[in-house]
Write an enzyme that holds these catalytic residues in place. Structure first.
Site, PDB file in Angstrom:
ATOM      1  N   ARG A  56      32.514 -15.300  -9.075  1.00 11.16           N
ATOM      2  CA  ARG A  56      33.205 -14.902  -7.844  1.00 11.16           C
ATOM      3  C   ARG A  56      32.277 -14.786  -6.636  1.00 11.16           C
ATOM      4  O   ARG A  56      32.502 -13.968  -5.758  1.00 11.16           O
ATOM      5  CB  ARG A  56      33.952 -13.577  -8.043  1.00 11.16           C
ATOM      6  CG  ARG A  56      35.021 -13.624  -9.126  1.00 11.16           C
ATOM      7  CD  ARG A  56      36.152 -14.600  -8.781  1.00 11.16           C
ATOM      8  NE  ARG A  56      37.149 -14.578  -9.832  1.00 11.16           N
ATOM      9  CZ  ARG A  56      37.146 -15.400 -10.889  1.00 11.16           C
ATOM     10  NH1 ARG A  56      36.187 -16.318 -10.980  1.00 11.16           N
ATOM     11  NH2 ARG A  56      38.075 -15.332 -11.801  1.00 11.16           N
ATOM     12  N   SER A  87      43.020  -9.285  -7.018  1.00 12.51           N
ATOM     13  CA  SER A  87      42.082  -8.385  -7.691  1.00 12.51           C
ATOM     14  C   SER A  87      41.142  -7.752  -6.672  1.00 12.51           C
ATOM     15  O   SER A  87      40.556  -8.452  -5.845  1.00 12.51           O
ATOM     16  CB  SER A  87      41.274  -9.147  -8.738  1.00 12.51           C
ATOM     17  OG  SER A  87      42.117  -9.635  -9.764  1.00 12.51           O
ATOM     18  N   GLU A 100      35.658  -7.163  -4.961  1.00 15.88           N
ATOM     19  CA  GLU A 100      35.835  -8.607  -4.791  1.00 15.88           C
ATOM     20  C   GLU A 100      36.415  -8.881  -3.412  1.00 15.88           C
ATOM     21  O   GLU A 100      36.171  -9.929  -2.816  1.00 15.88           O
ATOM     22  CB  GLU A 100      36.757  -9.135  -5.883  1.00 15.88           C
ATOM     23  CG  GLU A 100      36.900 -10.636  -5.931  1.00 15.88           C
ATOM     24  CD  GLU A 100      37.696 -11.101  -7.142  1.00 15.88           C
ATOM     25  OE1 GLU A 100      38.570 -11.976  -6.972  1.00 15.88           O
ATOM     26  OE2 GLU A 100      37.461 -10.575  -8.250  1.00 15.88           O
TER      27      GLU A 100
END
Length: 333
Positions: A200, A251, A321
């Site tokens: 990520r 998320s 994130e």
């Protein structure tokens, strides 16, 4: 002067300066027109409509170029006026401060084009194209490789920057190259290895280079009905396990292996915990949803509360994130 590898008109610095002065001197005017392009720079543009959380203050200046020349003209304007630049894609992995964003916000959501090459199996696509839409289009053509991406909100540019992924797949697995525009106007094409991909994240995060397009390697020639069925399964899985009935950013935290962030948050007893209009989702604890009327500060403070609770119980500090932009200091009690 910014130069381009593509043909087109780029406004020059003198035209920009004259136009800006004319705009400032006109009280009624709220936009700046960049000569030779379709660029329209707006002042004090609300960003809440451009983020999936539906929160956030105003951009001091806002522009949504539709091609490379307009993008370059916008950057040149910001450089001439000494304005910081913030790039905004679909706003799906973003939390914008209630105080807004100073400088020029450049939205790439209208930066769209795509080409499926059946001979090579490569898809070349502009940064503003929607990832879920591409997944469906590829499936209808019988091209495999993007089924996993159908439930990921956002644009190609954002996916390349953050190495978006799901179902054990990610952009880095299929990216052939990404075209980037640097602040000095040069264009370069980099491979996944050169982008430093990790879970990520990539070397592009926090940098000043702008993704303009990407080339993905897919597998054409499959039965469209089969690829569509697989894509639908992935979509249904997302719908059944993640909340889509309220605005969210997807998320919120990266998974700290070997755990998942959602499991840690749930074990801390935080499902349903709410600050203002922001709530830890009941369906998936790694989602924070806007139950209505939430402010960016509510979401930020809930993120901070989750981090502290998980840290106290598990000695693990969850890394967000979601990207936070703007001023968030001293907003939590």
């Amino acid at each position: 002067m910014i130069t381009s590898q593509a043909a087109g008109n780029v406004c020059n610095i003198s035209a920009l300066t004259t136009n800006k002065q004319q705009t400032i001197n006109s009280v009624a005017s709220e936009v700046i027109y960049l000569p030779g392009t379709d660029c329209v720079i707006k002042t004090q543009a609300s960003l809440s409509a451009f983020t999936s959380y539906r929160v956030g203050g105003e951009a001091q200046w806002y522009v949504a170029p539709r091609n490379l020349e307009a993008l370059q003209a916008s950057i040149e304007y910001a450089k001439e006026q000494d304005l910081p630049i913030t790039i905004l894609g679909a706003g799906s992995n973003l939390l914008v401060s209630d105080q807004g964003i100073p400088g020029l916000v450049i939205a790439t959501r209208h930066f769209r084009s795509k080409h499926f090459d059946p001979e090579t199996g490569r898809l070349t696509v502009a940064a503003g194209e929607s990832i879920p839409s591409l997944a469906w289009e590829a499936a209808e053509l019988g091209w495999q490789g993007l089924e996993w991406a159908v439930g990921i909100p956002g644009t190609v540019g954002g996916a390349v920057v953050m190495n978006a992924g799901a179902h054990n797949s990610c952009i880095a697995d299929m990216l052939v190259s990404a075209e980037l525009l640097s602040p000095d106007g040069t264009i370069e094409t980099l491979t996944p290895a050169e982008l430093g991909y990790k879970y990520r994240t990539s070397l592009l995060q926090g940098g000043k280079r702008i993704v303009t397009q990407a080339t993905l390697q897919l597998q054409p020639g499959a039965d469209p009905a089969q690829v569509i069925a697989t894509t639908k399964q992935h979509k249904q899985h997302r719908l059944s396990t993640q909340p889509y009935n309220f605005p969210s950013c997807g998320s919120v935290f990266r998974n700290p292996k070997p755990y998942t962030a959602g499991w840690l948050i749930e074990q801390a007893g935080l499902k349903g915990y709410q600050i203002g209009g922001a709530q830890v989702a009941q369906l998936h604890a790694n989602f924070i949803v806007n139950r209505g009327g939430a402010k960016a500060s509510d979401i930020f403070c809930l993120i901070n509360h989750i981090q502290r609770e998980v840290q106290e119980r598990w000695s693990i500090w969850l890394e967000p994130e979601v990207k936070m932009i703007g001023e968030f200091q001293a907003v939590c009690g």
